[in-house]
Enzyme design. Sequence first.
Site, PDB file in Angstrom:
ATOM      1  N   ARG A  35      -8.675 -13.327  -1.412  1.00 51.73           N
ATOM      2  CA  ARG A  35      -7.412 -13.858  -1.906  1.00 51.73           C
ATOM      3  C   ARG A  35      -6.563 -14.268  -0.704  1.00 51.73           C
ATOM      4  O   ARG A  35      -6.642 -13.688   0.379  1.00 51.73           O
ATOM      5  CB  ARG A  35      -6.703 -12.830  -2.783  1.00 51.73           C
ATOM      6  CG  ARG A  35      -6.301 -11.529  -2.062  1.00 51.73           C
ATOM      7  CD  ARG A  35      -4.930 -11.598  -1.464  1.00 51.73           C
ATOM      8  NE  ARG A  35      -4.560 -10.385  -0.769  1.00 51.73           N
ATOM      9  CZ  ARG A  35      -4.707 -10.197   0.531  1.00 51.73           C
ATOM     10  NH1 ARG A  35      -5.271 -11.121   1.286  1.00 51.73           N
ATOM     11  NH2 ARG A  35      -4.278  -9.075   1.102  1.00 51.73           N
ATOM     12  N   ALA A  52     -18.459  -6.986   8.574  1.00 51.41           N
ATOM     13  CA  ALA A  52     -19.731  -6.352   8.937  1.00 51.41           C
ATOM     14  C   ALA A  52     -19.513  -5.269   9.985  1.00 51.41           C
ATOM     15  O   ALA A  52     -20.033  -4.145   9.863  1.00 51.41           O
ATOM     16  CB  ALA A  52     -20.715  -7.402   9.446  1.00 51.41           C
ATOM     17  N   CYS A  83      -9.502  -3.145   2.338  1.00 46.68           N
ATOM     18  CA  CYS A  83      -9.857  -3.287   0.924  1.00 46.68           C
ATOM     19  C   CYS A  83     -11.263  -3.852   0.753  1.00 46.68           C
ATOM     20  O   CYS A  83     -12.071  -3.313  -0.021  1.00 46.68           O
ATOM     21  CB  CYS A  83      -8.832  -4.159   0.205  1.00 46.68           C
ATOM     22  SG  CYS A  83      -8.423  -5.703   1.064  1.00 46.68           S
ATOM     23  N   ILE A 141       0.828  -1.205   0.000  1.00 47.82           N
ATOM     24  CA  ILE A 141       0.000   0.000   0.000  1.00 47.82           C
ATOM     25  C   ILE A 141       0.861   1.252   0.000  1.00 47.82           C
ATOM     26  O   ILE A 141       0.597   2.207  -0.745  1.00 47.82           O
ATOM     27  CB  ILE A 141      -0.953   0.004   1.210  1.00 47.82           C
ATOM     28  CG1 ILE A 141      -1.854  -1.237   1.193  1.00 47.82           C
ATOM     29  CG2 ILE A 141      -1.804   1.283   1.227  1.00 47.82           C
ATOM     30  CD1 ILE A 141      -2.727  -1.354  -0.033  1.00 47.82           C
TER      31      ILE A 141
END
EC number: 1.2.1.59
Length: 340
Positions: A167, A194, A139, A12
Site C-alpha cells: 500500500r 528478504a 508489517c 502503531i
Amino acid sequence: MISVAVNGYGTIGKRVADAILKQPDMRLVGVAKTSPNYEAFIAHRKGIKIYVPQQSIKKFEESGIPVAGTIEDLVKASDIVVDTTPNGVGAQYKPIYQQFQRNAIFQGGEKAEVADISFSALCNYDEALGKKYIRVVSCNTTALLRTICTINKVTKVEKVRATIVRRAADQKEVKKGPINSLVPDPATVPSHHAKDVNSVIKNLDIVTMAVIAPTTLMHMHFINITLKDKVEKKDVLSVLENTPRIVLISSKYDAEATAELVEVARDLKRERNDIPEVMVFDDSVYVKDNEVMLMYAVHQESIVVPENVDAIRASTRLMSAEDSIRITNESLGILKGYLI
C-alpha cells in the site's frame, strides 16, 4: 504486573497502547507525544496519561491537554518501553532507555542493529526470552514470517520467492503517494524484506520483490515456497486453518478485494476495522509435489500489534510462547480458522 510505556502514539502506538490496556498482566503508564494533535486529544479523552518533550509542555498546556511529565519521566516510571516512533527515531531514543536501564521494544522501521534480536512470535519467541532490546519486524516481514513458519510445521521450508504489492500510505497519511502510479520498491532485487526475514530465520533462501500501489487499505503478497518433501494441499490448508493469527478467506464469502475485507471488519465490529491476522485466500493455495503457492492480504496498521505484546512478555520473561500467544489472542479477539 509489568508497567509499560509507549513512546509514540500514531498508527502503531495507539493500537499497542489499547492492546496493553486489555492485558491482565500489564499496566499502561502512559504515552509520549511530541505535538498536540487529534491523537493526543483522544488519548486524553480516554484517560491515558500523556508525556511530552520538555520544550513541548507549554504547547500542550495551551492546547488544553494536561501533561503528566516529560518523556524521561515516562521512561523512569516504566519497566519497559514500546518505541513506536517514526522510522529511525527509535535509535535516537535508545540512549535514554539505556540511561535509565529500561528494556525496550523497537519497530521494523529501525535497523536490525538497534536491538539484540529481531522478533516474530510464531518463529522465535524462545530466542527472545530475556533480551533487553527486541525489534518487532515490519508489517510485511511479520506476514512473511508467520506464513513461512506455519508451513514449516508441515515440512521444512527450503526456498521462498515472494512478490509484495505494498500500500502507498496509511489512510491518515494524506501527504504521501503515489496517487496514479506503480512504483518499484526498489527496482533492484531483492527488496529489503528478504534481509529482514533473514534477521529471524538466518539461513533461509529467500528473494523478495516489491512494488508500491496507489491504495491505503492493505498489502498483498504472492509467494512461492519450495519444501524439502512433497506435501498434499489438504495438509497445507489444515496447518493454515489451525494456526493462530492466520485466517482463511473463502470464495463463498464473495469478499476477496481488500476493500471488501475492510467492510467485513466493519460488519464484524472490529475495533478501527483492524484485521491483525494474515488473510490467506484459500482458493489461491496451489500445491504440486514440494512446491506451494498462495496469496494473502496484510492489514499493515494492525498486524504487528500482537507481536509487540508478546515481545514485552518475552523480554521480561513473563511466560512461555504458548501462554503469551494464547492470552494475547484471547484479549484482542484474534482468530484462527476462517474469518467468517
